[in-house]
Scaffold this motif. Structure first.
Motif, PDB file in Angstrom:
ATOM      1  N   ASP A 120     -40.084  60.434  13.116  1.00 58.01           N
ATOM      2  CA  ASP A 120     -39.380  59.865  14.258  1.00 58.01           C
ATOM      3  C   ASP A 120     -39.711  58.380  14.296  1.00 58.01           C
ATOM      4  N   SER A 121     -38.698  57.547  14.129  1.00 56.87           N
ATOM      5  CA  SER A 121     -38.891  56.092  14.092  1.00 56.87           C
ATOM      6  C   SER A 121     -38.046  55.456  15.182  1.00 56.87           C
TER       7      SER A 121
ATOM      8  N   VAL B 143     -43.569  54.671  14.676  1.00 54.51           N
ATOM      9  CA  VAL B 143     -43.226  55.762  13.762  1.00 54.51           C
ATOM     10  C   VAL B 143     -44.186  56.924  14.021  1.00 54.51           C
ATOM     11  N   VAL B 144     -43.633  58.123  14.189  1.00 54.73           N
ATOM     12  CA  VAL B 144     -44.462  59.288  14.493  1.00 54.73           C
ATOM     13  C   VAL B 144     -44.147  60.420  13.531  1.00 54.73           C
ATOM     14  N   ARG B 145     -45.177  60.961  12.944  1.00 58.96           N
ATOM     15  CA  ARG B 145     -45.087  62.170  12.118  1.00 58.96           C
ATOM     16  C   ARG B 145     -45.564  63.317  13.001  1.00 58.96           C
TER      17      ARG B 145
ATOM     18  N   GLN C 298     -52.825  55.714  13.121  1.00 59.84           N
ATOM     19  CA  GLN C 298     -53.620  56.678  13.884  1.00 59.84           C
ATOM     20  C   GLN C 298     -53.468  58.049  13.247  1.00 59.84           C
ATOM     21  N   GLN C 299     -54.589  58.651  12.848  1.00 60.03           N
ATOM     22  CA  GLN C 299     -54.565  59.990  12.264  1.00 60.03           C
ATOM     23  C   GLN C 299     -55.953  60.594  12.324  1.00 60.03           C
ATOM     24  N   ALA C 300     -56.002  61.904  12.525  1.00 59.42           N
ATOM     25  CA  ALA C 300     -57.265  62.664  12.517  1.00 59.42           C
ATOM     26  C   ALA C 300     -58.286  62.081  13.487  1.00 59.42           C
TER      27      ALA C 300
ATOM     28  N   PRO D  32     -50.122  65.340  11.318  1.00 61.65           N
ATOM     29  CA  PRO D  32     -49.466  64.359  12.186  1.00 61.65           C
ATOM     30  C   PRO D  32     -50.142  62.985  12.097  1.00 61.65           C
ATOM     31  N   TYR D  33     -49.337  61.940  12.245  1.00 62.52           N
ATOM     32  CA  TYR D  33     -49.898  60.595  12.334  1.00 62.52           C
ATOM     33  C   TYR D  33     -48.908  59.707  13.080  1.00 62.52           C
TER      34      TYR D  33
END
Length: 315
Positions: free
Chosen positions: A30-31, A62-64, A90-92, A111-112
């Motif tokens: 999602d961007s 941007v979202v994963r 941003q991740q983990a 997700p990130y």
């Protein structure tokens, strides 16, 4: 080579177009553009096992999402090489800001979020996780971390990426050589950066990553010992073996397995089709051909020559 450019799209349609372009190039994402400017360009190309993309875009988020990660089976790590602007990853549960000249990883299996607060330009290299794990083992310490900004080899890594990005006339064999050089150089940068920061904090995951990366660097050295490796990392041999034992490995077993894997990769490679098996063994760290043949057959259930013949493309 694939190209996407919002300049050719109506202003109102650009968000949907860009979201689709980003998802097609990388993984479902999602961007969302931030602010009034809605611009972006992507050029991407497959180079061997790597996909290399050049992105220039305006501010965006941007979202994963978890649902996207759960439904996507292409396990790749994304290496971001920023040349202009800043990207917050941003991740983990971790966060890193990647600025010009720096490198940063994120893992598509989880997700990130990426935050670009202004115009940015970067290259993104999609690397199969299996390739990184062959070199480094556990990859979680790499996530949402910036590195390489002050490393003297980072500019050479950037040049290799540029070469691969625009090298449309390279043969399969030439591409394989440069791709391997890229992975090897990336491993060197990771090993040296993690060996410094991990030893300062004694962070076990980061130090184990540095151990494996340094082993990979010196696979061709038949004199490599756990004592030498521990000394180069400024830790004790006992501590080095303890870290490896947590993964069910010993130094000797892990080193042998990595050398056999390297030899098998060379035997499969079309670039090494004319290289004598004895030279491949030597380049993989074996200085005794009978020992190499014996251990290779035990591990792969066939001789090195049969393995090479089985991997040779049919004509």
């Amino acid at each position: 080579m694939n190209h996407y450019n919002t300049d050719t799209i109506r202003y109102a349609d650009r968000p949907d177009y860009w979201r689709e372009a980003v998802s097609r190039t990388f993984v479902p994402l999602d961007s969302v553009f931030s602010g009034e400017e809605r611009s972006g360009q992507i050029t991407s190309a497959m180079r061997g096992s790597l996909r290399i993309s050049e992105i220039a875009c305006s501010a965006q988020q941007v979202v994963r999402a978890r649902r996207g990660a759960d439904n996507y089976n292409n396990d790749v790590m994304l290496l971001s090489i920023v040349s202009a602007g800043r990207t917050c990853v941003q991740q983990a549960g971790k966060e890193a800001v990647i600025g010009p000249g720096a490198l940063g990883f994120y893992d598509t299996r989880f997700p990130y979020a990426l935050h670009l607060n202004g115009a940015a330009r970067q290259h993104v290299v999609q690397i199969p996780i299996s390739q990184l794990r062959r070199k480094l083992g556990y990859t979680d310490p790499l996530l949402a971390r910036t590195f390489g900004e002050r490393h003297p080899m980072t500019p050479f890594l950037c040049r290799l990426v540029e070469t691969l990005m625009h090298a449309n006339t390279l043969s399969t064999e030439q591409t394989a050589v440069i791709t391997q050089q890229f992975i090897d150089l990336l491993t060197v940068i990771i090993a040296e950066e993690f060996s410094t920061t991990a030893c300062a904090s004694r962070h076990a995951e980061g130090l184990l990553l540095a151990i494996k990366a340094k082993i990979d660097q010196r696979l061709a050295d038949p004199t490599l010992s756990s004592h030498d490796l521990a000394a180069s990392l400024h830790i004790s041999t006992r501590y080095l073996n303890m870290l490896l034992s947590k993964e069910g490995e010993s130094f000797g077993r892990y080193l042998l397995k990595q050398r056999l894997t390297k030899a098998a990769e060379s035997l499969r490679s079309p670039y090494h089709a004319a290289t004598p098996i004895s030279q491949i063994a030597w380049q993989s760290g074996f200085n005794d051909m009978s020992y190499f043949s014996r251990t290779f057959k035990s591990h792969y259930q066939c001789s090195p020559s049969d393995y090479r013949a089985d991997c040779r493309p049919s004509t």
